[in-house]
Scaffold this motif. Structure first.
Motif, PDB file in Angstrom:
ATOM      1  N   VAL A  55       0.840  -1.206   0.000  1.00  0.00           N
ATOM      2  CA  VAL A  55       0.000   0.000   0.000  1.00  0.00           C
ATOM      3  C   VAL A  55       0.870   1.249   0.000  1.00  0.00           C
ATOM      4  O   VAL A  55       0.600   2.206  -0.741  1.00  0.00           O
ATOM      5  CB  VAL A  55      -0.971  -0.025   1.203  1.00  0.00           C
ATOM      6  CG1 VAL A  55      -1.624   1.324   1.407  1.00  0.00           C
ATOM      7  CG2 VAL A  55      -2.018  -1.104   1.005  1.00  0.00           C
ATOM      8  N   LEU A  56       1.924   1.266   0.799  1.00  0.00           N
ATOM      9  CA  LEU A  56       2.816   2.426   0.821  1.00  0.00           C
ATOM     10  C   LEU A  56       3.520   2.614  -0.515  1.00  0.00           C
ATOM     11  O   LEU A  56       3.653   3.741  -1.001  1.00  0.00           O
ATOM     12  CB  LEU A  56       3.844   2.276   1.943  1.00  0.00           C
ATOM     13  CG  LEU A  56       3.308   2.400   3.363  1.00  0.00           C
ATOM     14  CD1 LEU A  56       4.411   2.087   4.367  1.00  0.00           C
ATOM     15  CD2 LEU A  56       2.727   3.783   3.604  1.00  0.00           C
ATOM     16  N   VAL A  58       2.509   1.561  -3.582  1.00  0.00           N
ATOM     17  CA  VAL A  58       1.539   1.995  -4.595  1.00  0.00           C
ATOM     18  C   VAL A  58       1.076   3.420  -4.308  1.00  0.00           C
ATOM     19  O   VAL A  58       0.956   4.250  -5.222  1.00  0.00           O
ATOM     20  CB  VAL A  58       0.341   1.020  -4.665  1.00  0.00           C
ATOM     21  CG1 VAL A  58      -0.776   1.569  -5.532  1.00  0.00           C
ATOM     22  CG2 VAL A  58       0.806  -0.340  -5.171  1.00  0.00           C
ATOM     23  N   GLY A  59       0.828   3.737  -3.039  1.00  0.00           N
ATOM     24  CA  GLY A  59       0.416   5.104  -2.678  1.00  0.00           C
ATOM     25  C   GLY A  59       1.482   6.123  -3.014  1.00  0.00           C
ATOM     26  O   GLY A  59       1.187   7.214  -3.514  1.00  0.00           O
ATOM     27  N   GLY A  60       2.751   5.785  -2.752  1.00  0.00           N
ATOM     28  CA  GLY A  60       3.844   6.699  -3.100  1.00  0.00           C
ATOM     29  C   GLY A  60       3.964   6.892  -4.597  1.00  0.00           C
ATOM     30  O   GLY A  60       4.177   8.002  -5.084  1.00  0.00           O
ATOM     31  N   TRP A  61       3.805   5.807  -5.342  1.00  0.00           N
ATOM     32  CA  TRP A  61       3.880   5.903  -6.809  1.00  0.00           C
ATOM     33  C   TRP A  61       2.740   6.782  -7.343  1.00  0.00           C
ATOM     34  O   TRP A  61       2.966   7.625  -8.214  1.00  0.00           O
ATOM     35  CB  TRP A  61       3.804   4.496  -7.386  1.00  0.00           C
ATOM     36  CG  TRP A  61       3.921   4.471  -8.889  1.00  0.00           C
ATOM     37  CD1 TRP A  61       5.051   4.591  -9.627  1.00  0.00           C
ATOM     38  CD2 TRP A  61       2.857   4.339  -9.816  1.00  0.00           C
ATOM     39  NE1 TRP A  61       4.757   4.528 -10.951  1.00  0.00           N
ATOM     40  CE2 TRP A  61       3.410   4.382 -11.102  1.00  0.00           C
ATOM     41  CE3 TRP A  61       1.470   4.180  -9.687  1.00  0.00           C
ATOM     42  CZ2 TRP A  61       2.623   4.271 -12.236  1.00  0.00           C
ATOM     43  CZ3 TRP A  61       0.704   4.064 -10.831  1.00  0.00           C
ATOM     44  CH2 TRP A  61       1.280   4.119 -12.089  1.00  0.00           C
ATOM     45  N   ILE A  62       1.541   6.588  -6.817  1.00  0.00           N
ATOM     46  CA  ILE A  62       0.400   7.407  -7.250  1.00  0.00           C
ATOM     47  C   ILE A  62       0.646   8.867  -6.888  1.00  0.00           C
ATOM     48  O   ILE A  62       0.345   9.768  -7.689  1.00  0.00           O
ATOM     49  CB  ILE A  62      -0.911   6.870  -6.633  1.00  0.00           C
ATOM     50  CG1 ILE A  62      -1.268   5.534  -7.281  1.00  0.00           C
ATOM     51  CG2 ILE A  62      -2.036   7.887  -6.802  1.00  0.00           C
ATOM     52  CD1 ILE A  62      -2.457   4.833  -6.653  1.00  0.00           C
ATOM     53  N   ALA A  63       1.193   9.132  -5.709  1.00  0.00           N
ATOM     54  CA  ALA A  63       1.476  10.512  -5.297  1.00  0.00           C
ATOM     55  C   ALA A  63       2.483  11.167  -6.235  1.00  0.00           C
ATOM     56  O   ALA A  63       2.341  12.330  -6.604  1.00  0.00           O
ATOM     57  CB  ALA A  63       1.989  10.536  -3.856  1.00  0.00           C
TER      58      ALA A  63
END
Length: 68
Positions: A55-56, A58-63
């Motif tokens: 989750v971290l 994927v969330g960082g990549w999306i950010a």
């Protein structure tokens, strides 16, 4: 003496104390087995840790994609 609805070959009923003691013994054995596996180097990362890492990531990549 057995009750009328039970046959003599039925196992005796267990008390709540016996049930709890059985649970405690099974739990203790699981812990001992896990410690032995870890000492042999057979430990594994818990699933929840892998989920948090994913989750971290994927969330960082999306950010990065959204805010750049």
């Amino acid at each position: 003496m057995t009750s009328p609805d039970r046959s003599p070959e039925d196992p005796p009923e267990r008390t709540s104390e016996q049930v709890r003691q059985g649970w405690v013994n099974r739990r203790r054995e699981k812990i001992v087995d896990e410690i032995a596996r870890n000492r042999r180097g057979e430990y594994s990362v818990p699933t929840w840790v892998l989920v948090v890492a994913l989750v971290l990531l994927v969330g960082g990549w999306i950010a990065v994609v959204v805010f750049s």
